[in-house]
Design an enzyme around this catalytic site. Structure first.
Site, PDB file in Angstrom:
ATOM      1  N   CYS A   1      35.706  -1.076  -1.932  1.00 13.28           N
ATOM      2  CA  CYS A   1      34.697  -1.053  -0.860  1.00 13.28           C
ATOM      3  C   CYS A   1      33.724   0.093  -1.126  1.00 13.28           C
ATOM      4  O   CYS A   1      33.789   0.754  -2.159  1.00 13.28           O
ATOM      5  CB  CYS A   1      35.387  -0.894   0.490  1.00 13.28           C
ATOM      6  SG  CYS A   1      36.352   0.620   0.588  1.00 13.28           S
TER       7      CYS A   1
ATOM      8  N   ASP B   1      35.589  -8.998  12.481  1.00  8.09           N
ATOM      9  CA  ASP B   1      35.403  -7.575  12.816  1.00  8.09           C
ATOM     10  C   ASP B   1      35.963  -7.328  14.213  1.00  8.09           C
ATOM     11  O   ASP B   1      35.432  -7.844  15.192  1.00  8.09           O
ATOM     12  CB  ASP B   1      33.900  -7.226  12.750  1.00  8.09           C
ATOM     13  CG  ASP B   1      33.652  -5.733  12.762  1.00  8.09           C
ATOM     14  OD1 ASP B   1      34.540  -4.972  13.205  1.00  8.09           O
ATOM     15  OD2 ASP B   1      32.550  -5.318  12.332  1.00  8.09           O
TER      16      ASP B   1
ATOM     17  N   ARG C   1      36.387  -4.304  15.649  1.00 10.40           N
ATOM     18  CA  ARG C   1      36.174  -2.910  16.060  1.00 10.40           C
ATOM     19  C   ARG C   1      35.631  -2.763  17.470  1.00 10.40           C
ATOM     20  O   ARG C   1      34.969  -3.641  17.994  1.00 10.40           O
ATOM     21  CB  ARG C   1      35.229  -2.218  15.063  1.00 10.40           C
ATOM     22  CG  ARG C   1      35.953  -1.837  13.795  1.00 10.40           C
ATOM     23  CD  ARG C   1      35.018  -1.229  12.794  1.00 10.40           C
ATOM     24  NE  ARG C   1      34.092  -2.208  12.249  1.00 10.40           N
ATOM     25  CZ  ARG C   1      33.181  -1.924  11.356  1.00 10.40           C
ATOM     26  NH1 ARG C   1      33.047  -0.698  10.929  1.00 10.40           N
ATOM     27  NH2 ARG C   1      32.392  -2.868  10.894  1.00 10.40           N
TER      28      ARG C   1
HETATM   29  N1  LIG Z   1      39.846  -6.195   7.380  1.00  9.71           N
HETATM   30  C1  LIG Z   1      39.217  -5.597   6.369  1.00  9.71           C
HETATM   31  N2  LIG Z   1      38.674  -4.388   6.584  1.00  9.71           N
HETATM   32  C2  LIG Z   1      38.032  -3.806   5.559  1.00  9.71           C
HETATM   33  C3  LIG Z   1      37.919  -4.390   4.291  1.00  9.71           C
HETATM   34  N3  LIG Z   1      37.231  -3.571   3.490  1.00  9.71           N
HETATM   35  C4  LIG Z   1      36.909  -2.485   4.247  1.00  9.71           C
HETATM   36  N4  LIG Z   1      37.406  -2.624   5.493  1.00  9.71           N
HETATM   37  C5  LIG Z   1      37.258  -1.757   6.652  1.00  9.71           C
HETATM   38  O1  LIG Z   1      35.932  -1.872   7.085  1.00  9.71           O
HETATM   39  C6  LIG Z   1      35.563  -0.721   7.838  1.00  9.71           C
HETATM   40  C7  LIG Z   1      34.166  -0.316   7.390  1.00  9.71           C
HETATM   41  O2  LIG Z   1      33.321  -1.347   7.731  1.00  9.71           O
HETATM   42  P1  LIG Z   1      32.240  -1.985   6.793  1.00  9.71           P
HETATM   43  O3  LIG Z   1      32.126  -3.425   7.171  1.00  9.71           O
HETATM   44  O4  LIG Z   1      32.542  -1.644   5.349  1.00  9.71           O
HETATM   45  O5  LIG Z   1      30.911  -1.243   7.129  1.00  9.71           O
HETATM   46  P2  LIG Z   1      30.253  -0.957   8.548  1.00  9.71           P
HETATM   47  O6  LIG Z   1      30.906   0.291   9.092  1.00  9.71           O
HETATM   48  O7  LIG Z   1      30.284  -2.164   9.429  1.00  9.71           O
HETATM   49  O8  LIG Z   1      28.758  -0.753   8.158  1.00  9.71           O
HETATM   50  P3  LIG Z   1      28.090   0.511   7.481  1.00  9.71           P
HETATM   51  O9  LIG Z   1      27.765   1.429   8.625  1.00  9.71           O
HETATM   52  O10 LIG Z   1      26.881   0.002   6.805  1.00  9.71           O
HETATM   53  O11 LIG Z   1      29.116   1.108   6.543  1.00  9.71           O
HETATM   54  C8  LIG Z   1      36.653   0.315   7.587  1.00  9.71           C
HETATM   55  O12 LIG Z   1      37.460   0.373   8.763  1.00  9.71           O
HETATM   56  C9  LIG Z   1      37.450  -0.290   6.421  1.00  9.71           C
HETATM   57  O13 LIG Z   1      38.813   0.053   6.475  1.00  9.71           O
HETATM   58  C10 LIG Z   1      38.504  -5.681   4.099  1.00  9.71           C
HETATM   59  O14 LIG Z   1      38.413  -6.292   3.039  1.00  9.71           O
HETATM   60  N5  LIG Z   1      39.149  -6.223   5.170  1.00  9.71           N
HETATM   61 ZN   LIG Z   2      36.648   0.843   2.725  1.00 10.22          ZN
END
Ligand SMILES: Nc1nc2c(ncn2[C@@H]2O[C@H](COP(=O)(O)OP(=O)(O)OP(=O)(O)O)[C@@H](O)[C@H]2O)c(=O)[nH]1
Ligand SMILES: [Zn+2]
Length: 202
Positions: free
Chosen positions: A65, A126, A128
């Site tokens: 990532c 997502d 979150r």
């Molecule tokens: N479920 C899952 N979570 C992931 C994966 N790769 C990274 N993450 C999680 O994704 C989260 C980060 O989100 P991202 O979608 O990479 O980016 P974002 O925060 O939405 O956007 P930015 O602000 O641009 O970084 C962290 O909590 C990571 O642990 C994956 O393949 N699967």
């Molecule tokens: Zn990550």
């Protein structure tokens, strides 16, 4: 959501000495931290990163990532700006937790993309929650932010929770042969705004 301030301390980092502020969500028992640099009071928007935990990327140097690269770049930019804040939210794996993220990675090893893997495990793409952000920023006296993110949905979600986002600032770093597909899926399915030119500049 009840966010309570617990403690703060200095945190010397390669980019300067930040103040680390610890909060607890008393409903879930989860802890979240803010890393504050410089004087963040006043009406001028504060450069900010709202970063969701990624143990593999942030602490274990994973190239799957872009999280670790974004974390470091954000801290560097904040120190260069002389003031700013990074909220480090304990919602690993877009809210599904570390062990489920490993299960999702296993499915990705077999060909699923990051969204399909979540769905195969019975989760939304997502999961979150950003409801802790406004109370944390309010405690720090921050009225509005220039937010470093490529994710317009994060900006929209934060606004619904009362965070005043003055501007979105792109944060494109860390593209490599292992995460190319992952970044493409974020652009194609999750609406992230990234351009080749930006990556080339970083
Ligand atoms: N479920 C899952 N979570 C992931 C994966 N790769 C990274 N993450 C999680 O994704 C989260 C980060 O989100 P991202 O979608 O990479 O980016 P974002 O925060 O939405 O956007 P930015 O602000 O641009 O970084 C962290 O909590 C990571 O642990 C994956 O393949 N699967
Ligand atoms: Zn990550």
């Amino acid at each position: 959501m009840t966010i309570e301030y617990v403690a703060d301390s200095k945190l010397p980092m390669p980019w300067g000495t930040f103040t680390m502020v610890g909060f607890e969500d008393t409903e879930t028992g989860k802890d979240h931290i803010a890393l504050v640099y410089g004087d963040v009071s006043g009406d001028e928007p504060v450069l900010a990163r709202i970063h969701s935990e990624c143990l593999t990327g942030d602490a274990l140097f994973s190239l799957r990532c872009d999280c670790g690269f974004q974390l470091q770049e954000a801290l560097k930019r904040i120190s260069e700006a002389g003031r700013g804040v990074l909220l480090y939210l304990r919602q690993e794996g877009r809210g599904i937790g570390l062990l489920n993220k490993i299960k999702a990675y296993h499915l990705q090893d077999q060909g699923a993309d990051t969204v399909e893997a979540n769905e195969q495990l019975g989760f939304a793409a997502d999961m979150r929650d950003y409801s802790m952000c406004d109370p944390m920023l309010a405690h720090l006296g921050i009225k509005s932010v220039n937010l470093m993110t490529n994710n317009p949905r994060k900006v929209a979600a934060l606004k619904t929770y009362g965070v005043n986002v003055a501007e979105r600032v792109p944060l494109q770093v860390g593209k490599n042969s292992h995460n190319e597909q992952y970044l493409a899926t974020k652009m194609g399915k999750l609406g992230h705004m990234m351009t080749e030119e930006h990556f080339n500049k970083d």
